[in-house]
Design a protein around this motif. Structure first.
Motif, short mmCIF file in Angstrom:
data_model
loop_
_atom_site.label_atom_id
_atom_site.label_comp_id
_atom_site.label_asym_id
_atom_site.label_seq_id
_atom_site.Cartn_x
_atom_site.Cartn_y
_atom_site.Cartn_z
N SER A 109 0.84 -1.20 0.00
CA SER A 109 0.00 0.00 0.00
C SER A 109 0.87 1.25 0.00
O SER A 109 0.72 2.12 0.84
N GLY A 110 1.82 1.31 -0.95
CA GLY A 110 2.71 2.47 -1.01
C GLY A 110 3.54 2.57 0.26
O GLY A 110 4.17 1.60 0.66
N PRO A 111 3.48 3.72 0.95
CA PRO A 111 4.29 3.88 2.16
C PRO A 111 3.68 3.22 3.39
O PRO A 111 4.26 3.26 4.47
N GLY A 112 2.51 2.61 3.25
CA GLY A 112 1.84 2.00 4.39
C GLY A 112 2.33 0.58 4.66
O GLY A 112 3.34 0.13 4.13
N VAL A 116 1.17 -9.85 4.49
CA VAL A 116 1.54 -11.11 3.86
C VAL A 116 0.45 -12.13 4.16
O VAL A 116 0.04 -12.30 5.31
N TYR A 117 0.01 -12.79 3.09
CA TYR A 117 -0.98 -13.86 3.21
C TYR A 117 -0.32 -15.15 2.75
O TYR A 117 0.37 -15.17 1.73
N GLU A 118 -0.51 -16.21 3.50
CA GLU A 118 0.01 -17.51 3.12
C GLU A 118 -1.17 -18.49 3.09
O GLU A 118 -1.92 -18.58 4.05
N ALA A 119 -1.33 -19.17 1.97
CA ALA A 119 -2.44 -20.12 1.77
C ALA A 119 -3.78 -19.44 2.06
O ALA A 119 -4.69 -20.05 2.62
N GLY A 120 -3.89 -18.15 1.72
CA GLY A 120 -5.15 -17.42 1.88
C GLY A 120 -5.40 -16.81 3.23
O GLY A 120 -6.37 -16.08 3.41
N SER A 121 -4.53 -17.07 4.21
CA SER A 121 -4.72 -16.54 5.55
C SER A 121 -3.69 -15.45 5.87
O SER A 121 -2.54 -15.56 5.45
N PRO A 122 -4.09 -14.42 6.64
CA PRO A 122 -3.12 -13.39 7.04
C PRO A 122 -2.01 -14.01 7.87
O PRO A 122 -2.27 -14.82 8.76
N LEU A 123 -0.78 -13.63 7.57
CA LEU A 123 0.37 -14.20 8.27
C LEU A 123 1.18 -13.12 8.99
O LEU A 123 1.44 -13.23 10.19
N LEU A 124 1.59 -12.10 8.25
CA LEU A 124 2.47 -11.06 8.79
C LEU A 124 2.04 -9.68 8.32
O LEU A 124 1.41 -9.55 7.26
N ARG A 125 2.47 -8.68 9.07
CA ARG A 125 2.31 -7.28 8.66
C ARG A 125 3.61 -6.57 8.99
O ARG A 125 4.18 -6.81 10.06
N ALA A 126 4.08 -5.74 8.07
CA ALA A 126 5.32 -4.98 8.30
C ALA A 126 5.07 -3.50 8.03
O ALA A 126 4.38 -3.15 7.07
N VAL A 194 12.38 -2.19 11.04
CA VAL A 194 11.09 -2.54 10.43
C VAL A 194 10.22 -3.22 11.48
O VAL A 194 10.64 -4.19 12.11
N GLU A 195 9.03 -2.68 11.70
CA GLU A 195 8.10 -3.27 12.67
C GLU A 195 7.33 -4.39 11.98
O GLU A 195 6.54 -4.13 11.07
N THR A 196 7.59 -5.63 12.40
CA THR A 196 6.83 -6.75 11.85
C THR A 196 6.04 -7.41 12.98
O THR A 196 6.49 -7.45 14.12
N SER A 197 4.86 -7.87 12.62
CA SER A 197 4.06 -8.57 13.61
C SER A 197 3.28 -9.69 12.93
O SER A 197 2.93 -9.59 11.75
N ARG A 198 3.04 -10.75 13.68
CA ARG A 198 2.20 -11.85 13.19
C ARG A 198 0.76 -11.42 13.30
O ARG A 198 0.37 -10.71 14.23
N VAL A 199 -0.04 -11.82 12.33
CA VAL A 199 -1.45 -11.40 12.30
C VAL A 199 -2.32 -12.53 12.82
O VAL A 199 -2.11 -13.67 12.53
#
Length: 199
Positions: A109-112, A116-126, A194-199
């Protein structure tokens, strides 16, 4: 034919990154070459964008055969491209449909935040860290390429995502081709920002 030397002469794991601009690579060619590589990473833009031959204006294609993505391991897309692939603006429905063929989807989403989706499910956000932005042209290409490089190195989606977000964030500080000249050490040192979190 251009891919043949890379396919047959390399004893190592073979990865393919495709970042077309608009229509240079057909879905039928994608289908053919993706079978020859161990891992295939593609950026949606060049498959869903089209240029009007008469006016030169850019638009989105529709009615795409998403089954051509069956050999793709990682697909980078934004919301507009996601909608063009499947013909719906419903994000969850579009991701479900694409996930029948592609295992990992990077939703940008540009600068947002990058999701990350794996097998259709939310996995990570950075979330990228803040920098003074000079030029964003090509940042998505850098993100896709560095994600592919790190993922083939580590086989970790989380490490690849943080590395790619750090690289593309650092890149936008520069103009033109200078964006692509990054030190791996500087990128690795910036990964912790980089702020990463599991969803």
């Amino acid at each position: 034919e251009d891919f043949r030397p890379f396919i047959f002469d390399s004893p190592n794991k073979k990865a393919l990154v495709l970042n077309p601009v608009a229509g240079e690579i057909s879905l039928s060619l994608l289908e053919r070459v993706s079978k020859e590589f161990d891992q295939v990473f593609i950026d949606s833009q060049g498959f869903v964008r089209r240029f009007d031959k008469r006016t030169g204006e850019m638009g989105m294609r529709s009615g795409l055969d998403i089954s051509a993505l069956a050999g793709v391991d990682v697909l980078k897309t934004d919301l507009e491209e996601l909608s063009a692939w499947v013909g719906t603006s419903n994000k969850e429905s579009a991701i479900r449909q694409l996930s029948r063929f592609v295992n990992i989807i990077l939703l940008t989403s540009g600068p947002g935040a990058i999701e990350v989706y794996e097998a259709g499910s939310p996995l990570l956000r950075a979330h990228p860290f803040k920098v003074e932005v000079s030029d964003t042209t090509g940042a998505g290409d850098i993100m896709m390429s560095t994600f592919a490089a790190r993922y083939t190195e580590t086989e970790s989606v989380e490490q690849a995502l943080a590395f790619a977000v750090a690289a593309s964030t650092l890149a936008v500080r520069n103009y033109g081709i200078e964006k692509a000249i990054l030190s791996k050490e500087e990128v690795l040192n910036s990964v912790k920002r980089v702020e990463t979190s599991r969803v």
